[in-house]
Design an enzyme around this catalytic site. Sequence first.
Site, PDB file in Angstrom:
ATOM      1  N   GLY A 238       0.823  -1.169   0.194  1.00 20.34           N
ATOM      2  CA  GLY A 238       0.108  -0.086  -0.036  1.00 20.34           C
ATOM      3  C   GLY A 238       0.847   1.296  -0.095  1.00 20.34           C
ATOM      4  CD  GLU A 273       1.021  -8.926   1.764  1.00 16.71           C
ATOM      5  OE1 GLU A 273       0.096  -8.310   1.528  1.00 16.71           O
ATOM      6  OE2 GLU A 273       0.802 -10.230   2.187  1.00 16.71           O
ATOM      7  N   GLY A 275       3.832  -3.552  -3.876  1.00 17.55           N
ATOM      8  CA  GLY A 275       3.287  -3.875  -5.282  1.00 17.55           C
ATOM      9  C   GLY A 275       3.670  -2.719  -5.978  1.00 17.55           C
ATOM     10  NE  ARG A 276      -0.571   2.361  -5.702  1.00 14.96           N
ATOM     11  CZ  ARG A 276      -1.516   2.432  -6.664  1.00 14.96           C
ATOM     12  NH1 ARG A 276      -1.368   2.913  -7.919  1.00 14.96           N
ATOM     13  NH2 ARG A 276      -2.582   1.676  -6.272  1.00 14.96           N
ATOM     14  CE1 TYR A 316      -8.952   1.465  -9.084  1.00 14.74           C
ATOM     15  CE2 TYR A 316      -7.024   1.345 -10.382  1.00 14.74           C
ATOM     16  CZ  TYR A 316      -7.793   0.735  -9.591  1.00 14.74           C
ATOM     17  OH  TYR A 316      -7.437  -0.613  -9.525  1.00 14.74           O
ATOM     18  CB  CYS A 344     -16.276   3.526 -29.340  1.00 15.07           C
ATOM     19  SG  CYS A 344     -15.579   3.409 -30.920  1.00 15.07           S
ATOM     20  CD  GLU A 345     -17.226   2.350 -23.378  1.00  9.76           C
ATOM     21  OE1 GLU A 345     -17.882   3.184 -22.524  1.00  9.76           O
ATOM     22  OE2 GLU A 345     -17.475   1.035 -23.720  1.00  9.76           O
TER      23      GLU A 345
HETATM   24  C1  LIG Z   1      -2.957  -5.088  -3.784  1.00  9.20           C
HETATM   25  C2  LIG Z   1      -2.024  -5.869  -2.560  1.00  9.20           C
HETATM   26  C3  LIG Z   1      -1.033  -5.689  -2.024  1.00  9.20           C
HETATM   27  C4  LIG Z   1      -0.033  -4.537  -2.938  1.00  9.20           C
HETATM   28  O1  LIG Z   1      -0.634  -3.131  -2.857  1.00  9.20           O
HETATM   29  P1  LIG Z   1       0.156  -2.123  -3.418  1.00  9.20           P
HETATM   30  O2  LIG Z   1      -0.802  -0.708  -3.219  1.00  9.20           O
HETATM   31  O3  LIG Z   1       0.320  -2.324  -4.823  1.00  9.20           O
HETATM   32  O4  LIG Z   1       1.602  -2.129  -2.673  1.00  9.20           O
HETATM   33  C5  LIG Z   1      -0.464  -6.090  -1.118  1.00  9.20           C
HETATM   34  N1  LIG Z   1      -1.347  -7.022  -0.184  1.00  9.20           N
HETATM   35  C6  LIG Z   1      -2.374  -7.373  -0.719  1.00  9.20           C
HETATM   36  C7  LIG Z   1      -3.213  -8.111   0.146  1.00  9.20           C
HETATM   37  C8  LIG Z   1      -3.057  -6.758  -1.543  1.00  9.20           C
HETATM   38  O5  LIG Z   1      -4.359  -7.028  -2.083  1.00  9.20           O
END
Ligand SMILES: *Cc1c(COP(=O)(O)O)cnc(C)c1O
Length: 421
Positions: A238, A273, A275-276, A316, A344-345
């Site tokens: 997150g 965890e 991701g982004r 978003y 086409c949106e």
């Molecule tokens: C989406 C998600 C992440 C990654 O979130 P980011 O905002 O991309 O860091 C980590 N853990 C869980 C359970 C998620 O659903």
Amino acid sequence: MTHFAYRAGVLHAEDIPVPEIAGTVGTPFYCYSTAALERQFRAFAEAMPKGALIAYAVKANGNLAVIRTLARLGAGADVVSIGELKRALAAGIPASKIVFSGVGKTRPEMAYALDAGLHQFNVEGEGELEALNEVALSKNAVAPVALRVNPDVDAKTHAKISTGKAENKFGIPWTKARAVYARAKSMPGIKIVGVDVHIGSQVTDLEPFRAAFVRVGELVRLLRADGHNIRRIDLGGGLGVPYRDGEILPPPKDYGAMAHQAVGDLDVELIAEPGRFMTASAGILVTQVLYVKESESKRFAVLDAGMNDLIRPALYEAWHDIVTVQEPGPGAARFAYDVVGPVCESTDMFARDRELPKLAPGDLVAILTVGAYGAVLASSYNARPLAPEILVKGGDFAVVRPRPTIEAMMAEERTPAWLKT
Ligand SMILES: *Cc1c(COP(=O)(O)O)cnc(C)c1O
């Protein structure tokens, strides 16, 4: 955007001029920088307390070459489906570094993950816990489990990517956590190993994280007093990234220090965890201006990339900086464009009234910070082939997912017998 910068007036990805890639693969395409991925991983890993498992959330960008790049640096993976699990394994991440999250794991997925020997299942509800217990017992196995608790904090992010409020579908309600842990303890196919939390995505302020982690720390103390062996805390992902030039976000070292402060005294293995944070700034979407249309009140730039390639603005209301591949001269005039795609949106729009240098058909532009939740969310709506993905490393680049041909896309379908005559 240090790894996507102008050199001699032309946007480069590391040492490669972007027009060179465009000349080889055509537009639109996603372009990722190895150096940017490495920078992001190292910044995060170095900020976390020693020994923490950095489980890259594969859903942000599941390209095998991207996962492999992070795997080589020591990343684990956070996966939310059997598809992501197989990708993580194929990219060289050992099962012992993979955690399995997600609110709707199926029994076949659980069985596969148990056979693979994953580090941990993050379980989101009692029904899922029962199912996992049954699947494990049927295999004479024991599933290592952390329960995902919902700390009921407001991540103060976009409603569509907020997950840690009581009203969200995710996790076990805070007030029920101890009771569910007690049930889990009675299940012979389940071994409790920790507590998991994830409050949302693109969180731009550390306070909601701190509130959640402190609550989790309190819960760990209670659970230990109840006799549970809590050895791990999974902090989720997150951490947000800047999407606008000049935007300042909390650096990972502040996040890591805060995590340490909140739960560092509990003597647990930490899992994160992200991701982004790992991939967003490592990717751009390169696209060509097809047409410039001027009405009385508006100037439209129609690109050859559309919402099917990058849906974040439509989904978003996300902002992405847009730059021209040719560097504008000093003091060049700017004009307000609605930057739109060919789909086409009406929601097929990347930016409204965006100030850009004068655009002309054939110009290349780059949409920035699209390495996360870009290509993975793409579709072939309007029968548009998925944009290819390119990975750059220094002066080399490789097509890591080619553009499918229209014929190959059609060949995936079948004609029923009654339509053949
Ligand atoms: C989406 C998600 C992440 C990654 O979130 P980011 O905002 O991309 O860091 C980590 N853990 C869980 C359970 C998620 O659903």
